[in-house]
Design a protein around this motif. Structure first.
Motif, PDB file in Angstrom:
ATOM      1  N   PRO A  47       0.831  -1.212   0.000  1.00 16.53           N
ATOM      2  CA  PRO A  47       0.000   0.000   0.000  1.00 16.53           C
ATOM      3  C   PRO A  47       0.864   1.261   0.000  1.00 16.53           C
ATOM      4  O   PRO A  47       1.773   1.403   0.820  1.00 16.53           O
ATOM      5  N   GLY A  48       0.595   2.145  -0.936  1.00 16.50           N
ATOM      6  CA  GLY A  48       1.341   3.388  -1.021  1.00 16.50           C
ATOM      7  C   GLY A  48       2.693   3.278  -1.688  1.00 16.50           C
ATOM      8  O   GLY A  48       3.400   4.278  -1.826  1.00 16.50           O
ATOM      9  N   GLU A  49       3.073   2.094  -2.134  1.00 14.84           N
ATOM     10  CA  GLU A  49       4.367   1.903  -2.800  1.00 14.84           C
ATOM     11  C   GLU A  49       4.223   2.211  -4.282  1.00 14.84           C
ATOM     12  O   GLU A  49       3.355   1.660  -4.961  1.00 14.84           O
ATOM     13  N   ILE A  50       5.074   3.073  -4.797  1.00 15.05           N
ATOM     14  CA  ILE A  50       4.978   3.468  -6.199  1.00 15.05           C
ATOM     15  C   ILE A  50       5.885   2.602  -7.057  1.00 15.05           C
ATOM     16  O   ILE A  50       7.023   2.316  -6.698  1.00 15.05           O
ATOM     17  N   PHE A  51       5.339   2.138  -8.182  1.00 11.43           N
ATOM     18  CA  PHE A  51       6.127   1.426  -9.191  1.00 11.43           C
ATOM     19  C   PHE A  51       6.445   2.461 -10.259  1.00 11.43           C
ATOM     20  O   PHE A  51       5.599   2.806 -11.081  1.00 11.43           O
ATOM     21  N   LEU A  52       7.677   2.969 -10.223  1.00 11.08           N
ATOM     22  CA  LEU A  52       8.067   4.114 -11.047  1.00 11.08           C
ATOM     23  C   LEU A  52       8.963   3.659 -12.186  1.00 11.08           C
ATOM     24  O   LEU A  52       9.946   2.938 -11.966  1.00 11.08           O
ATOM     25  N   ILE A  53       8.617   4.075 -13.401  1.00  8.91           N
ATOM     26  CA  ILE A  53       9.448   3.743 -14.559  1.00  8.91           C
ATOM     27  C   ILE A  53       9.797   5.017 -15.322  1.00  8.91           C
ATOM     28  O   ILE A  53       9.102   6.037 -15.219  1.00  8.91           O
ATOM     29  N   GLU A  54      10.885   4.938 -16.073  1.00  7.87           N
ATOM     30  CA  GLU A  54      11.299   6.040 -16.943  1.00  7.87           C
ATOM     31  C   GLU A  54      11.324   5.559 -18.382  1.00  7.87           C
ATOM     32  O   GLU A  54      11.793   4.451 -18.675  1.00  7.87           O
ATOM     33  N   ILE A  55      10.799   6.382 -19.283  1.00  9.17           N
ATOM     34  CA  ILE A  55      10.825   6.055 -20.711  1.00  9.17           C
ATOM     35  C   ILE A  55      12.240   6.290 -21.221  1.00  9.17           C
ATOM     36  O   ILE A  55      12.745   7.413 -21.184  1.00  9.17           O
ATOM     37  N   GLU A  56      12.885   5.237 -21.699  1.00  8.29           N
ATOM     38  CA  GLU A  56      14.277   5.353 -22.140  1.00  8.29           C
ATOM     39  C   GLU A  56      14.416   5.460 -23.649  1.00  8.29           C
ATOM     40  O   GLU A  56      15.362   6.056 -24.135  1.00  8.29           O
ATOM     41  N   GLU A  57      13.486   4.863 -24.378  1.00  6.78           N
ATOM     42  CA  GLU A  57      13.623   4.862 -25.830  1.00  6.78           C
ATOM     43  C   GLU A  57      12.252   4.897 -26.480  1.00  6.78           C
ATOM     44  O   GLU A  57      11.313   4.263 -26.001  1.00  6.78           O
TER      45      GLU A  57
END
Length: 295
Positions: A47-57
């Motif tokens: 709960p409350g944990e963010i799954f964060l991604i960055e667009i690389e390509e």
């Protein structure tokens, strides 16, 4: 409530047929076509944990972008990962997926709309159709997400009872001659949501009635509750669909609570230099320079 995440976030080994993971399990690349790019988190989110991604390509020539969300399906139980997250995965039930577009990612609550004197859009519905026809195409120019007034006066992003450290929520430019200037643009949230270096995260916020709301965070800004009434009693996995124009993404690890000694040392170095390019002038090991140039 602050999520205290001790697990190293990775992608699940069961993913779309066109996805290739790197050796660390934190980078997902779609190697062909525009579909079969659905990925999941390796473990259920807290709960409350963010799954964060960055667009690389990015990959030109396709219409459509990244899709993110949550699912109550254990990826291991899927004999075949659906070709698309929308609509295929959602049609299986117990899945909530949000298509990221260049514009119209902000969810507008019914009370906000009525207070502004606009036409009723319904509770928790975002402006626009959420399709690629919304707005002009391309990733140049400013993004449509307005910047909060307190964007860089607060150290945390607050979503109801959840607080998330801001330092990883906004991407940085690749080290280069004008990186210190570009970093300031990134901090003003001028980066379009679908552009390279854009950071997008998904999390769920528990409610008092044992349900949860799904929130999408784009470049440090909460887009609102994009799905409500999610059963919080079941494990919820993050969904990342590396779809169409989005070709490669990587997971960004977020530190909760006290920063590690490694992070504190990096911040101390960054604090005492003119700008990031100056790190290359320091007599430091190349691995340490690379770490200080990244976040």
């Amino acid at each position: 409530m602050e999520a205290l995440s001790e697990q190293f976030l990775e992608f699940h080994p069961n993913h779309g047929t066109n996805i290739r993971l790197d050796h660390s399990g934190t980078q997902a690349t779609r190697v062909e076509s525009f579909a079969n790019g659905v990925c999941f988190s390796k473990y259920p989110l807290k709960p409350g944990e963010i799954f964060l991604i960055e667009i690389e390509e990015k990959e030109l020539g396709w219409c459509g972008h990244l899709r993110v969300g949550l699912t109550a399906w254990d990826p291991t139980s899927l004999e075949a990962v659906p070709e698309y997250s929308i609509p295929d995965l959602m049609e299986l039930g117990d899945s909530w997926v949000f298509a990221i577009t260049r514009n119209h990612n902000k969810v507008v609550e019914e009370a906000q709309v009525q207070g502004a004197g606009g036409a009723e859009l319904g509770v928790g519905r975002r402006l626009g159709r959420g399709e690629e026809g919304d707005g002009v195409q391309g990733d140049e120019g400013g993004g449509s997400n307005s910047k909060p007034k307190t964007f860089f006066t607060d150290t945390h992003l607050y979503i109801d009872s959840v607080r998330i450290p801001r330092d990883k929520l906004v991407g940085r430019s690749r080290p280069g001659r004008f990186s210190h200037i570009l970093d300031d643009l990134y901090k003003t949230n001028a980066l379009p949501p679908t552009a390279r270096r854009s950071r997008i995260g998904v999390l769920y916020v528990p409610r008092s009635d044992r349900t949860a709301d799904m929130h999408i965070v784009i470049n440090g800004e909460d887009m609102g509750a994009s799905a409500k009434g999610i059963p919080a009693s079941r494990p919820l996995y993050a969904v990342v669909d590396v779809f169409a124009a989005t070709k490669c993404v990587r997971i960004v690890q977020v530190e909760y609570g006290f920063s590690s000694l490694q992070t504190l040392c990096r911040k101390a170095i960054q604090k005492h230099i003119v700008h990031r390019m100056a790190i290359d002038w320091l007599q430091l090991p190349e691995a340490l320079k690379h770490y200080c140039n990244d976040i």
